[in-house]
Design an enzyme around this catalytic site. Sequence first.
Site, PDB file in Angstrom:
ATOM      1  CB  THR A  66      -0.889   0.046   1.256  1.00 16.53           C
ATOM      2  OG1 THR A  66      -0.043   0.085   2.424  1.00 16.53           O
ATOM      3  CG2 THR A  66      -1.792  -1.175   1.333  1.00 16.53           C
ATOM      4  CG  ASP A 146       2.251  18.696   0.087  1.00 16.17           C
ATOM      5  OD1 ASP A 146       2.839  18.715   1.189  1.00 16.17           O
ATOM      6  OD2 ASP A 146       2.078  17.655  -0.573  1.00 16.17           O
ATOM      7  NE  ARG A 212      -4.889   4.807   4.411  1.00 16.93           N
ATOM      8  CZ  ARG A 212      -4.510   4.356   3.232  1.00 16.93           C
ATOM      9  NH1 ARG A 212      -5.159   4.744   2.142  1.00 16.93           N
ATOM     10  NH2 ARG A 212      -3.488   3.529   3.122  1.00 16.93           N
ATOM     11  CG  ASP A 236     -11.852   4.547  -3.294  1.00 22.27           C
ATOM     12  OD1 ASP A 236     -12.617   3.635  -3.689  1.00 22.27           O
ATOM     13  OD2 ASP A 236     -10.632   4.384  -3.108  1.00 22.27           O
ATOM     14  CD  GLU A 241     -11.676   1.930   4.058  1.00 25.23           C
ATOM     15  OE1 GLU A 241     -10.878   0.986   3.892  1.00 25.23           O
ATOM     16  OE2 GLU A 241     -11.633   2.973   3.392  1.00 25.23           O
ATOM     17  CG  HIS A 258      -9.675   1.799   0.425  1.00 29.84           C
ATOM     18  ND1 HIS A 258      -9.300   1.905   1.741  1.00 29.84           N
ATOM     19  CD2 HIS A 258      -8.626   2.283  -0.297  1.00 29.84           C
ATOM     20  CE1 HIS A 258      -8.079   2.412   1.822  1.00 29.84           C
ATOM     21  NE2 HIS A 258      -7.649   2.655   0.592  1.00 29.84           N
ATOM     22  N   GLY A 261      -7.137   2.770  -6.280  1.00 26.51           N
ATOM     23  CA  GLY A 261      -5.808   2.352  -6.715  1.00 26.51           C
ATOM     24  C   GLY A 261      -5.728   0.905  -7.145  1.00 26.51           C
ATOM     25  CE1 TYR A 262      -7.105  -2.366  -3.618  1.00 26.91           C
ATOM     26  CE2 TYR A 262      -8.798  -3.958  -4.168  1.00 26.91           C
ATOM     27  CZ  TYR A 262      -7.894  -3.443  -3.273  1.00 26.91           C
ATOM     28  OH  TYR A 262      -7.785  -4.010  -2.035  1.00 26.91           O
TER      29      TYR A 262
END
Length: 396
Positions: A66, A146, A212, A236, A241, A258, A261-262
Amino acid sequence: MLIVADTAIPFVNAFFESYGMVSLIAGHEIDLRSIKTADALLVRTQTRVDAALLGGTSVRFVGSATAGVDHIDLDYLEAHNIHFVSAPGANSHSVVEYVLTALFELSWGASQKLTAKTVGVIGSGAVGGCLVRRLKAFGVRTLVCDPPLEQEALHSDEPHSFVSLDFLLRESDIISLHVPLIQDGKFATKHLMDADALGKCRRGTWLLNTSRGGVVDERALLSAVASGAISRVVTDVWDDEPLPAPEMIQASHIATSHIAGYSIDAKRRATRMIRDAYIVHFKLERYSAASEPGAAEPGAAGSIELLVPETDPKESFERYCRDLVLQMYPIMKDHHNMTRLRSSAMVDEDRAESFRQLRSNYAARFGFYRYRISDSRLRTEQIRRLSDGLGIKVVA
C-alpha cells in the site's frame, strides 16, 4: 523462510514462491499465532501491525503493498529492528485515473464544463502531483496545498506555487484529497476537512476523497451536504472501514469500496516493489523476471483498441473524453455495487464482509496507458490532451 501474506495481495504467490514458503491468510484474520514462526509478513490496510501482533514472533521483515502506512506502528518496528517497506507511488496513476473518470462523470451529470472549474488539490505527492499534471494537460486551473512540501521548498529557497489551505478552500470549485492520515503534530491531517474547513468552501463545492477516511469528518460533511454547501461527493475511503456509514454512502454521488488504486498494473507494481525489497533485505539471488505475472494479459505488450465515440470531439471534447474513460473504467458499476451496503436491514457483520468481498473480488481494471484510440477527427491539441491528460495512445 516462511512468508505470511494477506490473501488480498495480488500476485503474491507468483512473486514470492521462489523465495520462501508462502502462507496466505485473510488480512483481518492475521494474528500473533498465525505469524509466530514467520520470517516475513506481507499485509494491506486490513491488518494492524503493532506490538500486539508482532510481540514474541520471529518476523524480521514487514511489507505493506500500500501507499499509506497508518496501519503500521513504525516506531515499534524501528525499535525492534524489523525492516519495513511499503509501496508509495505504486498506485498513483490508478488513483488519478479514478479521479479523472469521476470528474468527467460528475461534470457531464451536472451539465457543467470541467475546464471551467478550479480544482484544488490537497497533497502533492505521487498521486496529487500526477493529478495536477494531468489536469493541466486539459487546461484546468489547479491550486495546490501541501504544507510539508512548501516548508521544504522554503528551506531550500526553491520557487514554488503552493497556496494556503484557506486560500484553496475559498477559491476552488472542486477539492481532491491526496494526503496520508496523520493523527497529530504540525502537519496533522486527521479531520483536515472538518466543519470549519467545509464552512470556508464555496457553496456548491465538489469534494473527492481517495486518501484516507479519517481525513474527512464525516458528520461535518453530512451536514455540509444537507445544507447544500457541498453539492457533489466522491468517496472511496471511509472512516470506519470495513464498516462504511450508510449515511455517507447515501450522500456520495459516487461511492466505492477503497478501490481507486486497484488497477491490475498498480497491484502488480506494489507487490513487485515489496518483493524487490525483500530480496535485497535477505540478500537473496534474484530469479528471471521473464515469467512474472501479467506478461500474457491483454494490452501488456501492446494496446487495447477503444471504440470511436459517436460524439464529435469538435463539438464536445469533454463529452468525447467521458465516452473514452467510461470504456476504460465504468466507474458507476463500482458505485452501484457499493450502494447495496447502505441498506438499513444489513447488520454490521454482513456489511463488513460485503465491503471486504467488493475489494477481494474486484474485477480486472487496466491502466489507461494500455489503450489506444484511432480517430481522424481529432485535432492536434486534442491529441496532445488525450495523450498527456489521459495517458492513452492516439492515432489520428
